[in-house]
Design a protein around this motif. Structure first.
Motif, PDB file in Angstrom:
ATOM      1  N   ASN A 129     -37.365   1.637 -56.266  1.00 27.68           N
ATOM      2  CA  ASN A 129     -36.591   2.085 -57.422  1.00 27.68           C
ATOM      3  C   ASN A 129     -36.409   3.596 -57.384  1.00 27.68           C
ATOM      4  OD1 ASN A 129     -39.187   2.872 -58.029  1.00 27.68           O
ATOM      5  ND2 ASN A 129     -39.444   1.434 -59.714  1.00 27.68           N
ATOM      6  N   LYS A 130     -36.622   4.159 -56.197  1.00 33.65           N
ATOM      7  CA  LYS A 130     -36.364   5.582 -55.960  1.00 33.65           C
ATOM      8  C   LYS A 130     -35.128   5.721 -55.078  1.00 33.65           C
ATOM      9  CE  LYS A 130     -41.357   6.381 -55.958  1.00 33.65           C
ATOM     10  NZ  LYS A 130     -42.512   6.836 -55.140  1.00 33.65           N
ATOM     11  N   ALA A 131     -34.665   6.945 -54.925  1.00 27.35           N
ATOM     12  CA  ALA A 131     -33.525   7.245 -54.046  1.00 27.35           C
ATOM     13  C   ALA A 131     -32.252   6.518 -54.476  1.00 27.35           C
ATOM     14  CB  ALA A 131     -33.862   6.902 -52.597  1.00 27.35           C
ATOM     15  N   ASP A 132     -32.075   6.331 -55.784  1.00 27.06           N
ATOM     16  CA  ASP A 132     -30.837   5.798 -56.331  1.00 27.06           C
ATOM     17  C   ASP A 132     -29.694   6.738 -55.928  1.00 27.06           C
ATOM     18  OD1 ASP A 132     -28.654   5.182 -57.918  1.00 27.06           O
ATOM     19  OD2 ASP A 132     -29.763   5.116 -59.801  1.00 27.06           O
ATOM     20  N   PRO A 133     -28.659   6.261 -55.224  1.00 26.35           N
ATOM     21  CA  PRO A 133     -27.589   7.163 -54.778  1.00 26.35           C
ATOM     22  C   PRO A 133     -26.818   7.808 -55.931  1.00 26.35           C
ATOM     23  CG  PRO A 133     -27.007   4.876 -54.372  1.00 26.35           C
ATOM     24  CD  PRO A 133     -28.454   4.883 -54.739  1.00 26.35           C
ATOM     25  N   LEU A 134     -26.870   7.201 -57.117  1.00 25.62           N
ATOM     26  CA  LEU A 134     -26.229   7.813 -58.282  1.00 25.62           C
ATOM     27  C   LEU A 134     -27.085   8.930 -58.868  1.00 25.62           C
ATOM     28  CD1 LEU A 134     -24.895   4.599 -60.061  1.00 25.62           C
ATOM     29  CD2 LEU A 134     -23.514   6.370 -58.960  1.00 25.62           C
ATOM     30  N   HIS A 135     -28.385   8.869 -58.594  1.00 17.46           N
ATOM     31  CA  HIS A 135     -29.329   9.896 -59.068  1.00 17.46           C
ATOM     32  C   HIS A 135     -30.281  10.232 -57.922  1.00 17.46           C
ATOM     33  CE1 HIS A 135     -28.097   7.499 -62.605  1.00 17.46           C
ATOM     34  NE2 HIS A 135     -28.032   8.659 -63.215  1.00 17.46           N
ATOM     35  N   PHE A 136     -29.727  10.728 -56.830  1.00 18.86           N
ATOM     36  CA  PHE A 136     -30.531  10.960 -55.622  1.00 18.86           C
ATOM     37  C   PHE A 136     -31.345  12.244 -55.783  1.00 18.86           C
ATOM     38  CE2 PHE A 136     -31.560  11.822 -51.231  1.00 18.86           C
ATOM     39  CZ  PHE A 136     -31.723  10.557 -50.690  1.00 18.86           C
ATOM     40  N   PRO A 137     -32.659  12.171 -55.524  1.00 15.82           N
ATOM     41  CA  PRO A 137     -33.519  13.347 -55.720  1.00 15.82           C
ATOM     42  C   PRO A 137     -33.357  14.386 -54.606  1.00 15.82           C
ATOM     43  CG  PRO A 137     -34.812  11.522 -54.859  1.00 15.82           C
ATOM     44  CD  PRO A 137     -33.426  10.977 -55.115  1.00 15.82           C
ATOM     45  N   ILE A 138     -33.077  15.613 -55.007  1.00 18.25           N
ATOM     46  CA  ILE A 138     -32.956  16.726 -54.075  1.00 18.25           C
ATOM     47  C   ILE A 138     -33.941  17.816 -54.511  1.00 18.25           C
ATOM     48  CG2 ILE A 138     -31.461  18.517 -53.132  1.00 18.25           C
ATOM     49  CD1 ILE A 138     -30.650  15.799 -52.203  1.00 18.25           C
ATOM     50  N   THR A 139     -34.763  18.292 -53.588  1.00 20.81           N
ATOM     51  CA  THR A 139     -35.735  19.344 -53.901  1.00 20.81           C
ATOM     52  C   THR A 139     -35.202  20.685 -53.413  1.00 20.81           C
ATOM     53  OG1 THR A 139     -37.555  17.752 -53.662  1.00 20.81           O
ATOM     54  CG2 THR A 139     -38.120  20.097 -53.637  1.00 20.81           C
ATOM     55  N   ASP A 140     -35.122  21.665 -54.329  1.00 19.63           N
ATOM     56  CA  ASP A 140     -34.603  22.972 -53.937  1.00 19.63           C
ATOM     57  C   ASP A 140     -35.716  23.831 -53.324  1.00 19.63           C
ATOM     58  OD1 ASP A 140     -36.138  24.026 -56.021  1.00 19.63           O
ATOM     59  OD2 ASP A 140     -34.460  24.155 -57.411  1.00 19.63           O
ATOM     60  N   GLU A 141     -35.368  25.067 -52.975  1.00 23.54           N
ATOM     61  CA  GLU A 141     -36.327  25.936 -52.288  1.00 23.54           C
ATOM     62  C   GLU A 141     -37.521  26.312 -53.154  1.00 23.54           C
ATOM     63  OE1 GLU A 141     -33.027  28.369 -54.132  1.00 23.54           O
ATOM     64  OE2 GLU A 141     -33.201  26.575 -52.858  1.00 23.54           O
ATOM     65  N   ASN A 142     -37.388  26.129 -54.469  1.00 23.07           N
ATOM     66  CA  ASN A 142     -38.494  26.437 -55.381  1.00 23.07           C
ATOM     67  C   ASN A 142     -39.363  25.214 -55.693  1.00 23.07           C
ATOM     68  OD1 ASN A 142     -37.673  29.175 -55.715  1.00 23.07           O
ATOM     69  ND2 ASN A 142     -36.069  28.490 -57.134  1.00 23.07           N
ATOM     70  N   GLY A 143     -39.021  24.103 -55.050  1.00 24.58           N
ATOM     71  CA  GLY A 143     -39.803  22.893 -55.272  1.00 24.58           C
ATOM     72  C   GLY A 143     -39.364  22.080 -56.468  1.00 24.58           C
ATOM     73  N   ASN A 144     -38.276  22.479 -57.105  1.00 25.82           N
ATOM     74  CA  ASN A 144     -37.760  21.748 -58.261  1.00 25.82           C
ATOM     75  C   ASN A 144     -36.897  20.578 -57.801  1.00 25.82           C
ATOM     76  OD1 ASN A 144     -38.892  23.642 -60.149  1.00 25.82           O
ATOM     77  ND2 ASN A 144     -37.213  25.043 -59.628  1.00 25.82           N
ATOM     78  N   VAL A 145     -37.032  19.448 -58.501  1.00 29.12           N
ATOM     79  CA  VAL A 145     -36.266  18.258 -58.147  1.00 29.12           C
ATOM     80  C   VAL A 145     -35.090  18.102 -59.105  1.00 29.12           C
ATOM     81  CG1 VAL A 145     -36.310  15.741 -57.890  1.00 29.12           C
ATOM     82  CG2 VAL A 145     -38.310  17.099 -57.228  1.00 29.12           C
ATOM     83  N   LYS A 146     -33.908  17.937 -58.552  1.00 25.13           N
ATOM     84  CA  LYS A 146     -32.744  17.616 -59.367  1.00 25.13           C
ATOM     85  C   LYS A 146     -32.082  16.366 -58.783  1.00 25.13           C
ATOM     86  CE  LYS A 146     -29.482  20.650 -56.905  1.00 25.13           C
ATOM     87  NZ  LYS A 146     -28.475  21.721 -57.064  1.00 25.13           N
ATOM     88  N   PHE A 147     -31.317  15.671 -59.620  1.00 27.76           N
ATOM     89  CA  PHE A 147     -30.718  14.411 -59.200  1.00 27.76           C
ATOM     90  C   PHE A 147     -29.206  14.563 -59.086  1.00 27.76           C
ATOM     91  CE2 PHE A 147     -34.718  13.387 -61.244  1.00 27.76           C
ATOM     92  CZ  PHE A 147     -35.295  12.511 -60.333  1.00 27.76           C
ATOM     93  N   VAL A 148     -28.667  14.137 -57.940  1.00 34.46           N
ATOM     94  CA  VAL A 148     -27.233  14.287 -57.676  1.00 34.46           C
ATOM     95  C   VAL A 148     -26.642  12.942 -57.257  1.00 34.46           C
ATOM     96  CG1 VAL A 148     -27.489  16.690 -56.987  1.00 34.46           C
ATOM     97  CG2 VAL A 148     -27.625  14.894 -55.251  1.00 34.46           C
ATOM     98  N   ASP A 149     -25.328  12.823 -57.370  1.00 38.17           N
ATOM     99  CA  ASP A 149     -24.611  11.614 -56.964  1.00 38.17           C
ATOM    100  C   ASP A 149     -24.263  11.714 -55.478  1.00 38.17           C
ATOM    101  OD1 ASP A 149     -22.916   9.486 -56.540  1.00 38.17           O
ATOM    102  OD2 ASP A 149     -21.731   9.799 -58.357  1.00 38.17           O
ATOM    103  N   ARG A 150     -24.828  10.802 -54.689  1.00 36.37           N
ATOM    104  CA  ARG A 150     -24.554  10.796 -53.243  1.00 36.37           C
ATOM    105  C   ARG A 150     -23.897   9.486 -52.809  1.00 36.37           C
ATOM    106  NH1 ARG A 150     -29.465  12.488 -49.512  1.00 36.37           N
ATOM    107  NH2 ARG A 150     -27.784  12.212 -48.002  1.00 36.37           N
TER     108      ARG A 150
END
Length: 363
Positions: free
Chosen positions: A75-96
Motif C-alpha cells: 500500500n506504498k508507492a501509489d503512483p498518484l501519491h508517489f513518495p519522493i525524498t528531497d535533499e533535506n530528507g523530507n518526503v513529499k508525494f507526487v503524481d507519477r
C-alpha cells in the motif's frame, strides 16, 4: 503474442490468488495471450530491471485455496501519491502516473488487469486516461466499493471475525466481563455490523454512526441489572465518539495514509471514566482478518471475477471494472466504481434490522 499484466495492490485479501488463477486459466484458452504479474503492485514495473514474472501452469496450480498473493502487494508507492525524498530528507508525494504508463508501454503490454480497492481503481482510472488498456477487479475486505454488490475477501474477513467473536462470548459469560473486539473498517463498518449480527453482539460501533458514551453505559448497566452479567461489543477501527476523533498515528514511511488501530483500548478507558466498574478486556484482531484460506464463497466470487476481467480484455472493454450486481457479473465504468464510497447508511435495513435485534449503536 499479446501480453497481459496483472497487478495486486493495497492490503492483501483472501481470494487474490483465486483471481490470478482465474485470469490465467481463462487466458490459456486463447492461443495468442501470455500472462505476466508485477511484483508488489506496480513497483515491479518501476524497478530496474523490472520485477515481472511470467505466469505458468505450475505457478498458478492450486493457488485459489491459499491466502495472500503470489505477486506480493503493497500500500506504498501509489503512483498518484508517489513518495519522493528531497535533499533535506523530507518526503513529499507526487503524481507519477504518466511515468508508470510510459513504462508499461515500453515493456510491451497490451492490457493490464489491476486488482484492488478504491485507491487501486483510482490508479486504474488514471492509467486509462494515459492511454493504458486497463480493467479493474474490486478487492477489499472492507466491502467499500459501491459499484459492486460484493467485493471478494469480505465474506472471509467476516467469517474470521465471527469465529473470534464466538470465542469471546463464552469467556465473557464465564467471567461476567465486558469484551471489546476491534475489527478492521477505516471508513466503513461492514465487517463490524455483519459480525455483530452473526455473533449476537450487544453493542456495535461503526465509523458512520458516532457514538454517545453515556448511551453505551446505559446499555451495559441494563445488561447487568437484568442478571445477564456480561456484555460483548464489536467496534470498527475507524469508529469515534460524537465529540472525538478516530484513533490513529502517523503511517509508515512511503505511505500517505494514517495508521489506525487501538480504538478498543480507548473505548475501554472511556467506559471506565464514565463509571463502569465491571472488568473489561480488549481484543484487536488486526491482520488476522486478512490472512488464511478464503471461504468457498470468496473462492467462487474471486475466480469468476478473474474470468470476467479477462473476457473484458478480449472484448476491448477497457476503462471499466468487473462488478457483481444482482447475482450477475457485469462491467461498470471506473469513474462509477470510485465516485461514491460504499458507506453503511444509517437508514439502511441492515442498521434497522440490527437495532431490531437489540444491538445498540450508541446514537
Amino acid at each position: 503474442m499479446k501480453k497481459l499484466l496483472i497487478a495486486t495492490g493495497g492490503g492483501d485479501c483472501p481470494g487474490l490468488n483465486a483471481v490470478i488463477r482465474g485470469i490465467y486459466k481463462r487466458a490459456k484458452k486463447e492461443k495468442d495471450w501470455e500472462v505476466y504479474g508485477s511484483k508488489e503492485a506496480f513497483n515491479g514495473v518501476y524497478s530496474d530491471p523490472p520485477e515481472i514474472i511470467k505466469l505458468t501452469k505450475n505457478k498458478t496450480a492450486g493457488i485459489h485455496v491459499k491466502g495472500g498473493t503470489i505477486l506480493k502487494t503493497t500500500n506504498k508507492a501509489d503512483p498518484l501519491h508517489f513518495p519522493i525524498t528531497d535533499e533535506n530528507g523530507n518526503v513529499k508525494f507526487v503524481d507519477r502516473t504518466n511515468i508508470l504508463a510510459d513504462r508499461i508501454k515500453e515493456l510491451g503490454f497490451d492490457a493490464v488487469i489491476n486488482i484492488g480497492g478504491d485507491g487501486s481503481q483510482k490508479i486504474s482510472q488514471a492509467l486509462y486516461k494515459h492511454g493504458i488498456n486497463v480493467v479493474g477487479v474490486p478487492k477489499t475486505i472492507d466491502n467499500d466499493l459501491s459499484a459492486t454488490d460484493m467485493t471478494f475477501g469480505f465474506q472471509t474477513a467476516v467469517q474470521i471475525a465471527s469465529d473470534s467473536f464466538d470465542k469471546l462470548v463464552t469467556t465473557a459469560e464465564s467471567h461476567n466481563r465486558i469484551m471489546i473486539m476491534e475489527v478492521m473498517g477505516r471508513d466503513a463498518g461492514w465487517i463490524a455490523i455483519h459480525t455483530a449480527i452473526a455473533g449476537g453482539a450487544d453493542i456495535c460501533l461503526i465509523p458512520e454512526i458516532p457514538f454517545d458514551i453515556h448511551k453505551l453505559v446505559k446499555k451495559i448497566q441494563s445488561r447487568y441489572e437484568k442478571g445477564r452479567g456480561f456484555v460483548n461489543i464489536v467496534i470498527a477501527e475507524g469508529a469515534k465518539p460524537k465529540e472525538g476523533t478516530i484513533v490513529s498515528r502517523k503511517g509508515e514511511e512511503g505511505s500517505h495514509h494514517v495508521r489506525l488501530g487501538g480504538v478498543a483500548f480507548q473505548l475501554s478507558q472511556q467506559l471506565k471514566d464514565a463509571g463502569i466498574k465491571e472488568e473489561i478486556r480488549e481484543t484487536v484482531l488486526g491482520h488476522v482478518q486478512r490472512g488464511g484460506t478464503p471461504t468457498a464463497f470468496d473462492r467462487v466470487l474471486a475466480s469468476l471475477f478473474g474470468v470476467k476481467s479477462f473476457e473484458m480484455v478480449l472484448k476491448g472493454d477497457f476503462g471499466k471494472m468487473a462488478s457483481f450486481k444482482n447475482n450477475s457479473f457485469i462491467s461498470v465504468p471506473l469513474e462509477d466504481a470510485t465516485k461514491e464510497y460504499n458507506y453503511v447508511k444509517k437508514d439502511s435495513f441492515i442498521v434497522k434490522g440490527a437495532k431490531g435485534l437489540g444491538i445498540t449503536f450508541g446514537d
